[in-house]
Design a protein around this motif. Structure first.
Motif, PDB file in Angstrom:
ATOM      1  N   SER A  66       0.853  -1.436  -0.283  1.00  0.00           N
ATOM      2  CA  SER A  66      -0.542   0.100  -0.177  1.00  0.00           C
ATOM      3  C   SER A  66       1.060   1.185  -0.242  1.00  0.00           C
TER       4      SER A  66
ATOM      5  N   ASN B 282       3.566   4.386  -1.633  1.00  0.00           N
ATOM      6  CA  ASN B 282       3.051   5.140  -1.558  1.00  0.00           C
ATOM      7  C   ASN B 282       4.178   5.731  -3.303  1.00  0.00           C
TER       8      ASN B 282
ATOM      9  N   THR C 192       3.969   7.359  -6.190  1.00  0.00           N
ATOM     10  CA  THR C 192       3.736   9.099  -5.994  1.00  0.00           C
ATOM     11  C   THR C 192       4.740   9.438  -5.642  1.00  0.00           C
ATOM     12  N   GLN C 193       5.036   9.430  -5.014  1.00  0.00           N
ATOM     13  CA  GLN C 193       6.181  10.227  -3.677  1.00  0.00           C
ATOM     14  C   GLN C 193       7.710   9.324  -3.888  1.00  0.00           C
TER      15      GLN C 193
END
Length: 266
Positions: free
Chosen positions: A188, A190, A192-193
């Protein structure tokens, strides 16, 4: 009346314009001073290397390498490394076009702590053979039942996956190895990070020669008259590597007119 003209070269004195200009600090968006070999914005090309131009017009510097734009997050002149992120993936997991990037191997190498992250698009089923796959949403041609998934490139031995069998497209994106490992441990995570955190590049642009030049009191740059070769700008002129060694002609010779002989024919 007969007038003979002779050109006398005038040596540059303590006021070497190129040395003075390349000694200044040049900001580029959020980077307060861009060092050699970088140039762009107000910094002249002769203070850098032609392959290291920065676009300073946006919110962050952009460097183009083999036709692909990269957002420059930081520059470390001591270790000859910069941290960059793929511009088309900045805050965007689903760019309109997918490109596998390559590097200009003459000037750049991936830093050791980087690896490829595989991104697959248009996937219609859960790919069970992937270790801990994770989804991110993308709409492809307004088809809402597709999704994207990612995985690290260093797969366990024997792992097989054909993108076209379950997904319509895929691309390889370089990322920081630590960030990729954390993503693999947490489905889960991120994505994008991870993409925004960027990855390291090591550059080569006469690094040793530049260090020697600066150590002798000079400033590094490019000799535009000799196919972009390295030049060391010094207060009293331009040298090949070290100040007070082999001087390079500036190519700028003011014209001095000397009347050697004057004969008036009556």
């Amino acid at each position: 009346m007969i007038i003979n003209f002779i050109h006398f070269p005038i040596l540059l004195g303590a006021d070497n314009e190129q040395y003075t200009n390349c000694s200044r600090s040049y900001p580029c968006t959020d980077i307060l001073d861009i060092p050699y070999p970088f140039w762009g914005g107000d910094k002249p090309e002769y203070c850098g290397n032609p392959s290291f131009e920065l676009n300073c017009q946006g919110e962050a510097p952009i460097i183009t390498i083999d036709s692909r734009p990269y957002r420059v997050l930081s520059i470390n002149n001591a270790t000859f490394t910069l941290n960059v992120a793929r511009e088309e993936f900045w805050n965007n997991n689903c760019p309109a076009e997918l490109h596998n990037a390559t590097l200009d191997a003459t000037h750049f190498q991936y830093a050791p702590n980087t690896e490829d992250l595989m991104l697959y698009y248009g996937c219609r089923a859960i790919v069970t053979e992937l270790p801990i796959p994770s989804r991110f949403n993308c709409s492809e041609n307004q088809i809402t039942d597709t999704f994207g998934t990612y995985m690290a490139a260093n797969l366990p031995s024997g792992t097989q996956f054909t993108p076209n069998a379950n997904c319509s497209n895929g691309v390889s994106v370089r990322v920081n190895q630590t960030a990729a490992a954390a993503l693999a441990d947490n489905a889960s995570g991120n994505i994008t990070q991870v993409l925004n955190s960027g990855f390291g590049l090591v550059w080569e642009a006469n690094n040793t020669d530049c260090q020697r030049c600066v150590g002798s009191g000079g400033r590094c740059g490019t000799n535009s008259t000799v196919a972009g070769s390295f030049v060391c700008y010094c207060p009293d002129g331009n040298y090949s590597i070290l100040c007070n060694s082999t001087k390079i002609s500036s190519g700028r010779y003011p014209l001095i007119l000397l009347v050697l002989f004057l004969k008036v024919v009556r």
